[in-house]
Enzyme design. Structure first.
Site, PDB file in Angstrom:
ATOM      1  N   HIS A 140     -13.651 -40.371  34.865  1.00  0.00           N
ATOM      2  CA  HIS A 140     -14.243 -41.600  35.419  1.00  0.00           C
ATOM      3  C   HIS A 140     -14.648 -41.387  36.875  1.00  0.00           C
ATOM      4  O   HIS A 140     -15.713 -41.828  37.309  1.00  0.00           O
ATOM      5  CB  HIS A 140     -13.227 -42.747  35.398  1.00  0.00           C
ATOM      6  CG  HIS A 140     -12.687 -43.090  34.049  1.00  0.00           C
ATOM      7  ND1 HIS A 140     -11.407 -42.799  33.663  1.00  0.00           N
ATOM      8  CD2 HIS A 140     -13.259 -43.720  32.999  1.00  0.00           C
ATOM      9  CE1 HIS A 140     -11.201 -43.234  32.438  1.00  0.00           C
ATOM     10  NE2 HIS A 140     -12.311 -43.792  32.000  1.00  0.00           N
ATOM     11  N   LYS A 148     -19.113 -37.366  27.553  1.00  0.00           N
ATOM     12  CA  LYS A 148     -17.947 -37.331  26.659  1.00  0.00           C
ATOM     13  C   LYS A 148     -18.191 -38.234  25.445  1.00  0.00           C
ATOM     14  O   LYS A 148     -17.864 -37.885  24.327  1.00  0.00           O
ATOM     15  CB  LYS A 148     -16.734 -37.810  27.461  1.00  0.00           C
ATOM     16  CG  LYS A 148     -15.558 -38.279  26.673  1.00  0.00           C
ATOM     17  CD  LYS A 148     -14.609 -37.162  26.437  1.00  0.00           C
ATOM     18  CE  LYS A 148     -13.503 -37.471  25.478  1.00  0.00           C
ATOM     19  NZ  LYS A 148     -13.043 -38.835  25.439  1.00  0.00           N
ATOM     20  N   ASP A 149     -18.748 -39.426  25.695  1.00  0.00           N
ATOM     21  CA  ASP A 149     -19.030 -40.361  24.605  1.00  0.00           C
ATOM     22  C   ASP A 149     -20.518 -40.276  24.266  1.00  0.00           C
ATOM     23  O   ASP A 149     -21.307 -41.166  24.612  1.00  0.00           O
ATOM     24  CB  ASP A 149     -18.622 -41.770  25.023  1.00  0.00           C
ATOM     25  CG  ASP A 149     -17.138 -41.852  25.324  1.00  0.00           C
ATOM     26  OD1 ASP A 149     -16.357 -41.936  24.376  1.00  0.00           O
ATOM     27  OD2 ASP A 149     -16.754 -41.767  26.503  1.00  0.00           O
ATOM     28  N   ARG A 177      -6.509 -41.077  26.433  1.00  0.00           N
ATOM     29  CA  ARG A 177      -5.656 -40.858  25.254  1.00  0.00           C
ATOM     30  C   ARG A 177      -4.817 -39.588  25.366  1.00  0.00           C
ATOM     31  O   ARG A 177      -3.817 -39.445  24.653  1.00  0.00           O
ATOM     32  CB  ARG A 177      -6.503 -40.721  23.994  1.00  0.00           C
ATOM     33  CG  ARG A 177      -7.055 -42.039  23.544  1.00  0.00           C
ATOM     34  CD  ARG A 177      -8.215 -41.842  22.587  1.00  0.00           C
ATOM     35  NE  ARG A 177      -8.987 -43.059  22.544  1.00  0.00           N
ATOM     36  CZ  ARG A 177      -8.935 -43.928  21.563  1.00  0.00           C
ATOM     37  NH1 ARG A 177      -8.174 -43.712  20.534  1.00  0.00           N
ATOM     38  NH2 ARG A 177      -9.647 -45.024  21.596  1.00  0.00           N
ATOM     39  N   GLY A 206     -10.734 -48.773  32.596  1.00  0.00           N
ATOM     40  CA  GLY A 206      -9.566 -48.526  33.452  1.00  0.00           C
ATOM     41  C   GLY A 206      -8.779 -47.306  33.007  1.00  0.00           C
ATOM     42  O   GLY A 206      -9.306 -46.453  32.291  1.00  0.00           O
ATOM     43  N   GLY A 239     -20.574 -41.246  30.750  1.00  0.00           N
ATOM     44  CA  GLY A 239     -20.128 -39.872  30.552  1.00  0.00           C
ATOM     45  C   GLY A 239     -20.653 -39.294  29.242  1.00  0.00           C
ATOM     46  O   GLY A 239     -20.661 -39.977  28.204  1.00  0.00           O
ATOM     47  N   MET A 247     -11.181 -34.588  29.325  1.00  0.00           N
ATOM     48  CA  MET A 247     -10.274 -35.606  29.865  1.00  0.00           C
ATOM     49  C   MET A 247     -10.466 -36.929  29.144  1.00  0.00           C
ATOM     50  O   MET A 247     -11.586 -37.325  28.844  1.00  0.00           O
ATOM     51  CB  MET A 247     -10.536 -35.788  31.349  1.00  0.00           C
ATOM     52  CG  MET A 247     -10.070 -34.615  32.123  1.00  0.00           C
ATOM     53  SD  MET A 247      -9.659 -35.098  33.775  1.00  0.00           S
ATOM     54  CE  MET A 247      -9.202 -33.489  34.399  1.00  0.00           C
ATOM     55  N   SER A 248      -9.351 -37.586  28.878  1.00  0.00           N
ATOM     56  CA  SER A 248      -9.384 -38.870  28.201  1.00  0.00           C
ATOM     57  C   SER A 248      -8.067 -39.587  28.482  1.00  0.00           C
ATOM     58  O   SER A 248      -7.029 -38.936  28.631  1.00  0.00           O
ATOM     59  CB  SER A 248      -9.519 -38.641  26.685  1.00  0.00           C
ATOM     60  OG  SER A 248      -9.169 -39.812  25.992  1.00  0.00           O
TER      61      SER A 248
HETATM   62  P1  AMP Z   1     -13.856 -45.535  29.161  1.00  0.00           P
HETATM   63  O1  AMP Z   1     -12.996 -46.101  30.248  1.00  0.00           O
HETATM   64  O2  AMP Z   1     -13.139 -44.649  28.218  1.00  0.00           O
HETATM   65  O3  AMP Z   1     -14.720 -46.581  28.505  1.00  0.00           O
HETATM   66  O4  AMP Z   1     -14.870 -44.565  29.910  1.00  0.00           O
HETATM   67  C1  AMP Z   1     -15.700 -45.031  30.949  1.00  0.00           C
HETATM   68  C2  AMP Z   1     -16.772 -44.017  31.199  1.00  0.00           C
HETATM   69  O5  AMP Z   1     -16.196 -42.776  31.612  1.00  0.00           O
HETATM   70  C3  AMP Z   1     -17.603 -43.721  29.950  1.00  0.00           C
HETATM   71  O6  AMP Z   1     -18.972 -43.642  30.304  1.00  0.00           O
HETATM   72  C4  AMP Z   1     -17.056 -42.393  29.495  1.00  0.00           C
HETATM   73  O7  AMP Z   1     -17.989 -41.622  28.769  1.00  0.00           O
HETATM   74  C5  AMP Z   1     -16.736 -41.744  30.832  1.00  0.00           C
HETATM   75  N1  AMP Z   1     -15.764 -40.664  30.647  1.00  0.00           N
HETATM   76  C6  AMP Z   1     -14.556 -40.744  30.048  1.00  0.00           C
HETATM   77  N2  AMP Z   1     -13.971 -39.539  30.002  1.00  0.00           N
HETATM   78  C7  AMP Z   1     -14.838 -38.658  30.568  1.00  0.00           C
HETATM   79  C8  AMP Z   1     -14.825 -37.258  30.811  1.00  0.00           C
HETATM   80  N3  AMP Z   1     -13.794 -36.495  30.451  1.00  0.00           N
HETATM   81  N4  AMP Z   1     -15.900 -36.710  31.412  1.00  0.00           N
HETATM   82  C9  AMP Z   1     -16.973 -37.469  31.770  1.00  0.00           C
HETATM   83  N5  AMP Z   1     -17.044 -38.799  31.567  1.00  0.00           N
HETATM   84  C10 AMP Z   1     -15.996 -39.393  30.975  1.00  0.00           C
END
Ligand code: AMP
Length: 284
Positions: free
Chosen positions: A37, A149-150, A187, A31, A147, A184-185
């Site tokens: 996302h 990103k991770d 955080r 979320g 993503g 993007m994050s």
């Molecule tokens: P999270 O909600 O942080 O668990 O992220 C959910 C998904 O979104 C994960 O697969 C992340 O790698 C992806 N994601 C988060 N930030 C980015 C970003 N800046 N660019 C691409 N994918 C992202």
């Protein structure tokens, strides 16, 4: 768009979709959705008949209780965004729905999970692998979107999907960045304005390694040193690690040859930990 809280309901629904030969695209998230996302959601929308997004702040992947408590939550706002992007179902279970009474089975992916993020966040990938296994078993998606990103998470999920025989294709989406280059994050919202501006040094440093690589540098320590020096030149930034590793096995690389190499970095700005990475390969 329908919001579903129960595992059984999403399982029976996806069973029906499979009988109708519909392809299911699944985007797992915690979320607090941003453009990163949403780019995964867009790709899923393009590729699949039915798009399911999960929103679940997974407690077992947090080793720091404060981090878990502070994690931003906004189901109503997220759902409104997802409706705009033509998502079909949002799966938003509560903790008990995923981890029932006496829950005791965890998924541990060996070799890939103790270094990099795993070193700073013990147990993190056990939590990730466990929740993804539960979600994959429940939804049984044809495609699941993650993503870049991770990057370590991607390596872990690909390994787990192969090893446990899930019939799901993992689709990896490139990193979406702010205009400054900062990845993007959710955080980022916790950074001060100054920190947020200065955090663009992370991507600048990674880009320098790409330039050096293009100019023929193949020595991993030298590439890592470029990142270290640039990040350390920013007084607000505290480098946690920079690593040059094989993109699949995450093993350290010394001399880069034909295989894809990941340059991964984690940097603290105050109490906020940011990660980013870049892939180097011969085609670049
Ligand atoms: P999270 O909600 O942080 O668990 O992220 C959910 C998904 O979104 C994960 O697969 C992340 O790698 C992806 N994601 C988060 N930030 C980015 C970003 N800046 N660019 C691409 N994918 C992202």
């Amino acid at each position: 768009m329908e919001i579903i809280n129960r595992k059984q309901r999403i399982a029976s629904l996806t069973r029906k979709l499979r009988r109708e030969n519909k392809t299911i695209g699944f985007v797992p998230t915690m979320g607090a959705l941003h453009e990163g996302h949403l780019s995964l959601v867009k790709e899923a929308r393009q590729m699949c008949d039915v798009v399911i997004v999960s929103i679940f702040v997974n407690p077992t992947q947090f080793n720091d209780k404060t981090d878990l408590d502070k994690y931003p939550r906004d189901l109503a706002g997220d759902a409104a965004l997802l409706a705009e992007f033509q998502v079909d179902y949002v799966f938003a279970p509560d903790e008990r729905e995923i981890y029932g009474e006496n829950f005791s089975t965890f998924v541990y992916v060996e070799n890939l999970t103790e270094t990099l993020e795993g070193a700073s966040r013990p147990g993190h990938f056990r939590g990730v692998a466990t929740v993804v296994t539960i979600l994959f078993n429940t939804i049984r998606p044809d495609f699941a979107f993650f993503g870049q990103k991770d990057a370590q998470q991607v390596a872990v999920i690909k390994r787990l999907t192969k090893d446990l025989g899930f019939d799901t294709e993992i689709v990896v989406h490139p990193i979406v960045r702010e205009e400054s280059g900062l990845a993007m994050s959710s955080r980022n919202a916790r950074l001060s304005e100054e920190e947020r501006a200065k955090a663009s040094i992370i991507y600048k440093a990674l880009r320098e390694t790409k330039i050096a690589f293009r100019n023929g540098e193949r020595n991993a320590s030298k590439l890592a040193e470029i990142v270290r020096q640039m990040v350390e030149s920013e007084p607000l930034a505290m480098l946690d690690y920079v690593a040059v590793v094989d993109n699949e096995t995450l093993e350290n690389v010394e001399k880069i040859d034909d295989t894809e190499v990941l340059v991964a970095v984690a940097v603290n700005f105050g109490k906020i930990r940011l990660i980013d990475n870049i892939i180097l390969n011969k085609k670049q």
